[in-house]
Every structure is written in structure tokens, then in C-alpha cells.
Motif scaffolding. Structure first.
Motif, PDB file in Angstrom:
ATOM      1  N   ILE A   1      34.824  33.634  18.856  1.00 54.09           N
ATOM      2  CA  ILE A   1      33.999  34.301  18.179  1.00 54.09           C
ATOM      3  C   ILE A   1      33.041  33.847  18.508  1.00 54.09           C
ATOM      4  N   LEU A   2      32.333  32.670  18.836  1.00 57.02           N
ATOM      5  CA  LEU A   2      31.346  32.363  19.164  1.00 57.02           C
ATOM      6  C   LEU A   2      30.189  32.499  20.314  1.00 57.02           C
ATOM      7  N   ASN A   3      31.439  33.214  21.406  1.00 56.97           N
ATOM      8  CA  ASN A   3      31.536  33.061  22.451  1.00 56.97           C
ATOM      9  C   ASN A   3      31.067  34.948  22.272  1.00 56.97           C
ATOM     10  N   ARG A   4      31.713  34.933  21.274  1.00 58.07           N
ATOM     11  CA  ARG A   4      31.264  36.787  21.224  1.00 58.07           C
ATOM     12  C   ARG A   4      30.778  37.963  20.083  1.00 58.07           C
ATOM     13  N   PRO A   5      28.930  37.170  20.163  1.00 62.47           N
ATOM     14  CA  PRO A   5      28.343  36.959  18.214  1.00 62.47           C
ATOM     15  C   PRO A   5      27.987  38.484  18.840  1.00 62.47           C
ATOM     16  N   GLN A   6      27.872  39.074  17.216  1.00 64.79           N
ATOM     17  CA  GLN A   6      27.868  39.753  17.201  1.00 64.79           C
ATOM     18  C   GLN A   6      26.033  40.065  16.548  1.00 64.79           C
ATOM     19  N   SER A   7      24.925  41.059  16.599  1.00 63.51           N
ATOM     20  CA  SER A   7      24.018  41.075  15.986  1.00 63.51           C
ATOM     21  C   SER A   7      23.739  41.328  14.572  1.00 63.51           C
ATOM     22  N   GLY A   8      22.781  40.025  14.351  1.00 60.43           N
ATOM     23  CA  GLY A   8      22.160  39.906  12.899  1.00 60.43           C
ATOM     24  C   GLY A   8      23.337  39.106  11.994  1.00 60.43           C
ATOM     25  N   GLU A   9      24.264  38.336  12.826  1.00 59.19           N
ATOM     26  CA  GLU A   9      25.605  37.613  12.073  1.00 59.19           C
ATOM     27  C   GLU A   9      25.307  36.548  12.063  1.00 59.19           C
ATOM     28  N   THR A  10      25.297  35.931  10.356  1.00 57.61           N
ATOM     29  CA  THR A  10      25.355  34.347  10.248  1.00 57.61           C
ATOM     30  C   THR A  10      26.775  33.605  10.410  1.00 57.61           C
ATOM     31  N   GLU A  11      26.478  32.527  10.178  1.00 53.18           N
ATOM     32  CA  GLU A  11      27.580  31.694  10.448  1.00 53.18           C
ATOM     33  C   GLU A  11      28.562  31.892   9.610  1.00 53.18           C
ATOM     34  N   GLN A  12      28.810  32.434   8.811  1.00 58.48           N
ATOM     35  CA  GLN A  12      29.536  32.435   7.993  1.00 58.48           C
ATOM     36  C   GLN A  12      30.058  33.486   8.275  1.00 58.48           C
ATOM     37  N   ASP A  13      29.800  34.514   8.750  1.00 57.99           N
ATOM     38  CA  ASP A  13      30.126  35.620   9.493  1.00 57.99           C
ATOM     39  C   ASP A  13      31.211  35.266   9.757  1.00 57.99           C
ATOM     40  N   LYS A  14      30.776  34.421  10.705  1.00 55.53           N
ATOM     41  CA  LYS A  14      31.424  33.968  12.035  1.00 55.53           C
ATOM     42  C   LYS A  14      32.581  32.717  11.841  1.00 55.53           C
TER      43      LYS A  14
END
Length: 294
Positions: A96-109
Motif C-alpha cells: 500500500i505504501l508503494n502504491r499511494p493514492q492521491s489525497g490519501e491519509t495515513e489512516q486511509d493507507k
């Protein structure tokens, strides 16, 4: 009353005979024991899994603040489940960290990683409290890296079955047992006895130097404290001398004021009378000021 964590292992015929599920408190204490108890290099590389887990159990019961009667075998079994689940979750979280999404928070990850875990493992991730403790600990990071390296080596060696997986730099395999996971736990091989004893001697020398340094610092602090006391004492004496001098000046001024106030200006020539009249007015004004400010 502490919350209990359901087991993430698949049910088996032996599940009915198992003890009650571990609580969050018990998990946290077990993880702490694992982090604080390592292979004892002074005892040599022949240390057995049973001895290692006996030491973890000893730490566990020495530091518990709640009722629990878990033995070494139970703790070993529970750790197998924890490390297997957390290790898998770390892999999903890394993806998940290697494929971040725009506007994503740490909680979202974190939520995405938990969702991926559920989809892949067909069970919810219930070890978040343990993951939060382990994820930044160097021992866990090294442990996970070693497991990944061993898994990679196994895949490579599967092409050449005759190659031996054991060599001088290979890790010690601590059998986690109890059928909690098909993968054993790998710990780094301890250093040799001679090296460990040399390190102990060096540590004692360091402790001795540190002790002497602390004594020097304490002596320096005491010296500074006494110097400050002497300074304050001298300052106090100077203040006393100043107050005494000020009182003498006030007494002298009082005597001069009294002489001027006692002069009968009606018997003096006009110019002298005007001068002493002004002086007397100044004296009266000066004496009135303190009473007005009270």
C-alpha cells in the motif's frame, strides 16, 4: 476486564482443548517479553528453543500486572500466531505504501492494508495492537528481514535440491511448535562465547569510565553550587553595606532638614527669608510624598 483477541488460526480438532483466548494485555506483555529477551550469547550457540522460551516465560510472569497462568508452551504458540499475522500484514502494508493514492491519509493507507489482508487471508487482521508495537522495533525489523531472506533462499535452492541450506552464517531456527503456523521463527545466530565475554569486559570498562565521568560531573556541579553560594553571600553583604550607607545618608539629610525647618524666617532679610521659605517648602513636599503613595 480486558478484551480478548480471537485466534486467527484455522479451527482444528485440538481447538476445544486449548486455553482461553489471549487478551490485549497478555499480547502486549508477550510482545514486550519477546523484544526484551534475546538469545544469550554468553551461553553459546547451543541454546535450545525450550531454554529461550523458558526465559521469555520468566520475564512474562515477572512483569505481569494481571492474573494469567500461561506457560512457556502457550506463549510460544501465541507468538507463532502473532508473528505470522503481523509479518503478513507488514507485507500488505508495504504494498500500500508503494502504491499511494492521491489525497490519501495515513489512516486511509492503514484501512486499505487491512482490507487487502482480509481479502487475501479470508480473515480480519486482529493484531493491530501488536503491529503498532513491533513495526518500529529494530529486533522485529531484523527478524522480518531475515525471514524474507530465508524464504528467498528456499525458493532459489528448490531449483537445486542437493544444495544445503545450513552454513556457518545461517540463522538458528527456533521451532515455534504447536501447529500455529507452518513456518518456524528465525532468529539471528548469536556471536561466539569468546567474543561475547570480550564484549562484557568492554562493557564493564565503559561502565567504569561512565561512573568516573559521572563522579567528576557531580564534583563539578558541587563546586559550582558552592561558588554560587559564596557569590550570593558576598552579594548579601554588599546589599547590607549599601542599606547601612543609605540609612546614614538619610540620617544626615534629616539633620540638615531639621536645621532648616527650625530657622525663623521672620527675623531674616527678605532675600534670605525667600530662600529658606523655598527650602522649607521643598522639605515638606519631599516628606509628604511617601505618605501620599501609601
Amino acid at each position: 476486564m480486558t478484551s480478548e483477541i480471537p485466534s486467527q488460526n484455522k479451527p482444528s480438532a485440538k481447538s476445544k482443548s486449548r486455553s482461553t483466548n489471549y487478551s490485549v494485555q497478555e499480547d502486549i506483555l508477550l510482545v514486550s517479553a519477546w523484544l526484551n529477551i534475546g538469545l544469550d550469547p554468553v551461553k553459546g550457540n547451543d541454546q535450545k528453543s525450550t531454554a529461550y522460551w523458558a526465559r521469555i516465560a520468566e520475564y512474562y510472569h515477572k512483569n505481569k500486572t494481571f492474573e494469567t497462568n500461561r506457560d512457556a508452551s502457550s506463549l510460544q504458540h501465541r507468538w507463532s500466531a502473532i508473528q505470522a499475522a503481523v509479518n503478513k500484514f507488514c507485507g500488505y502494508y508495504e504494498q500500500i505504501l508503494n502504491r499511494p493514492q492521491s489525497g490519501e491519509t495515513e489512516q486511509d493507507k492503514l484501512q486499505r492494508a487491512k482490507k487487502m489482508y482480509r481479502e487475501r487471508e479470508k480473515v480480519a487482521f486482529l493484531q493491530e495492537h501488536n503491529w503498532n508495537i513491533l513495526k518500529y522495533e529494530q529486533k522485529w525489523i531484523s527478524f522480518s528481514a531475515k525471514k524474507a531472506a530465508i524464504a528467498t533462499t528456499r525458493k532459489r535452492k528448490s531449483v537445486n535440491p542437493e544444495a544445503s541450506l545450513q552454513n556457518a552464517s545461517s540463522p538458528i531456527v527456533l521451532d515455534e511448535g504447536n501447529g500455529a503456523t507452518s513456518e518456524p521463527s528465525f532468529m539471528e545466530r548469536p556471536i561466539g562465547q569468546k567474543q561475547a565475554k570480550d564484549l562484557l569486559k568492554k562493557e564493564k570498562v565503559k561502565e567504569n569510565v561512565a561512573s568516573q565521568l559521572e563522579q567528576f560531573r557531580a564534583f563539578k556541579r558541587e563546586t559550582e553550587r558552592r561558588k554560587e553560594e559564596r557569590f550570593q553571600l558576598s552579594l548579601s553583604q554588599e546589599e547590607k553595606l549599601y542599606i547601612l550607607k543609605e540609612k546614614k545618608e538619610q540620617a544626615k539629610q534629616q539633620r540638615e532638614d531639621d536645621k532648616i525647618m527650625l530657622i525663623d524666617i521672620t527675623t531674616l532679610p527678605e532675600m534670605q527669608a525667600a530662600y529658606f521659605r523655598d527650602r522649607q517648602a521643598e522639605i515638606m513636599a519631599r516628606r509628604a510624598r511617601p505618605s501620599e503613595s501609601m
